[in-house]
Design an enzyme around this catalytic site. Sequence first.
Site, PDB file in Angstrom:
ATOM      1  CG  ASP A   7      -1.916   1.261   1.401  1.00 34.42           C
ATOM      2  OD1 ASP A   7      -2.033   1.740   0.258  1.00 34.42           O
ATOM      3  OD2 ASP A   7      -2.239   1.620   2.590  1.00 34.42           O
ATOM      4  CD  GLU A  68      -4.941   1.254  -2.432  1.00 38.99           C
ATOM      5  OE1 GLU A  68      -5.603   0.550  -1.904  1.00 38.99           O
ATOM      6  OE2 GLU A  68      -4.466   2.393  -2.125  1.00 38.99           O
ATOM      7  CG  ASP A 140      -0.374   3.282   6.483  1.00 41.25           C
ATOM      8  OD1 ASP A 140      -1.021   3.687   5.323  1.00 41.25           O
ATOM      9  OD2 ASP A 140       0.095   3.758   7.476  1.00 41.25           O
TER      10      ASP A 140
END
Length: 172
Positions: A7, A68, A140
């Site tokens: 991420d 992502e 996160d």
Amino acid sequence: MRILGIDPGSQRTGIGIIDVDPGGRVLHVHHQPLVLLGEGDFAARLKRLLHGLAALIDEYSPQEVAIEQVFVGRSADSALKLGQARGAAISAVVLRDLPVSEYAAREVKLAVVGTGGADKLQIQHMVAAMLGLSGKVQADAADALAIALTHAHVRATARRLGVDARLAWSRK
């Protein structure tokens, strides 16, 4: 199969690593936020990201990586920095010849929670439940684990359908 989920972020990058056995069972391996703040200027943060990811890749030896896609919802400056952090993360991965799959945030939320509009707390809860983790997982790192779980689901679906994993999730 070991999957590294990323991420990307310009202040903290979430890292999540899972193993998927031949029967499809998913096991937690590692998760952490890679903290980039305190490294000086932005270029130093990108260097920290590149070297930090490289060290984790060397230590855990993932076979595939899921990251992502950039979501442009804030300022142009924030989106640009996020894109640069994402580029540094992808560079760390491709320099080690690892395949990279990309997922939009809504796709990850849909795969893990069941709705594309899930919030951070729902992601954290479902990731912990799916991986049998106790306590609250840092946001996160939870997002990174969710990305890895999404990739595991997409791979399994593709295998059952007999199609390439990139086509299994595609709506094209």
